[in-house]
Scaffold this motif. Structure first.
Motif, PDB file in Angstrom:
ATOM      1  N   LEU A  83      -1.102   4.197  22.365  1.00 14.09           N
ATOM      2  CA  LEU A  83      -0.461   5.525  22.576  1.00 14.09           C
ATOM      3  C   LEU A  83       1.027   5.434  22.921  1.00 14.09           C
ATOM      4  CD1 LEU A  83      -3.194   8.134  24.117  1.00 14.09           C
ATOM      5  CD2 LEU A  83      -2.271   7.835  21.680  1.00 14.09           C
ATOM      6  N   MET A  84       1.780   6.207  22.328  1.00 12.51           N
ATOM      7  CA  MET A  84       3.133   6.270  22.615  1.00 12.51           C
ATOM      8  C   MET A  84       3.493   7.800  22.727  1.00 12.51           C
ATOM      9  SD  MET A  84       4.621   4.365  19.268  1.00 12.51           S
ATOM     10  CE  MET A  84       3.868   5.402  18.092  1.00 12.51           C
ATOM     11  N   THR A  85       4.287   8.043  23.898  1.00 16.44           N
ATOM     12  CA  THR A  85       4.669   9.472  24.523  1.00 16.44           C
ATOM     13  C   THR A  85       5.665   9.693  25.179  1.00 16.44           C
ATOM     14  OG1 THR A  85       4.049  11.444  25.563  1.00 16.44           O
ATOM     15  CG2 THR A  85       3.325   9.318  26.786  1.00 16.44           C
ATOM     16  N   ALA A  86       6.762  10.655  24.873  1.00 18.96           N
ATOM     17  CA  ALA A  86       7.830  10.833  25.613  1.00 18.96           C
ATOM     18  C   ALA A  86       7.686  11.715  26.712  1.00 18.96           C
ATOM     19  CB  ALA A  86       8.816  11.551  24.587  1.00 18.96           C
ATOM     20  N   LEU A  87       6.589  11.992  27.047  1.00 25.99           N
ATOM     21  CA  LEU A  87       6.126  12.601  28.339  1.00 25.99           C
ATOM     22  C   LEU A  87       5.274  12.022  29.205  1.00 25.99           C
ATOM     23  CD1 LEU A  87       4.939  16.005  26.473  1.00 25.99           C
ATOM     24  CD2 LEU A  87       7.200  15.369  27.234  1.00 25.99           C
ATOM     25  N   ASP A  88       5.401  12.253  30.513  1.00 23.86           N
ATOM     26  CA  ASP A  88       4.613  11.630  31.630  1.00 23.86           C
ATOM     27  C   ASP A  88       3.373  12.488  31.884  1.00 23.86           C
ATOM     28  OD1 ASP A  88       3.728  10.039  33.472  1.00 23.86           O
ATOM     29  OD2 ASP A  88       4.863  10.755  34.977  1.00 23.86           O
TER      30      ASP A  88
END
Length: 124
Positions: A79-84
């Protein structure tokens, strides 16, 4: 053939970069632009690895993972995400995600992780 990857990412620049990078590495690549298309591709084709954004239109990455669980067909997922999102990451781990990358990610680290996961899939 090294393996077949599905890249599910709604941002065209990132999607195209990843597709070109892994295709140049010898992988067979399919892409999906949102969660609904990702689910359809997973129904149609067997993949060695899913490289997926968490926040996509149509269905989120977590919804896609839940869908896989319902139909009993699992795929190794990064998974890739810009959010924590700790809570989302905890659920994703329970749903079998093998690795997480925050955006912006280190392309060399991602490349290394894909190689490791594909090797694990092939060898065991």
């Amino acid at each position: 053939m090294k393996g077949r990857l599905l890249i599910a990412e709604d941002e065209p620049g990132i999607r195209n970069l990843l597709a070109q990078l892994f295709q140049a590495q010898g992988y067979t690549i399919d892409v999906a632009v949102d969660g609904l298309e990702t689910i359809e591709r997973l129904k149609e084709t067997e993949y060695d690895l899913l490289l997926m954004d968490v926040n996509m239109p149509g269905r989120t990455g977590l919804e896609v993972l839940r869908h896989q669980d319902e139909v009993g067909r699992r795929i190794r997922t990064i998974l890739m995400t810009a959010l924590d999102e700790k809570e989302a990451m905890d659920e994703a781990k329970r749903l079998g995600v093998v690795a997480f990358f925050g955006k912006p990610f280190d392309i060399f680290e991602l490349k290394k992780e894909v190689t490791v996961q594909i090797s694990n899939d092939v060898s065991g």
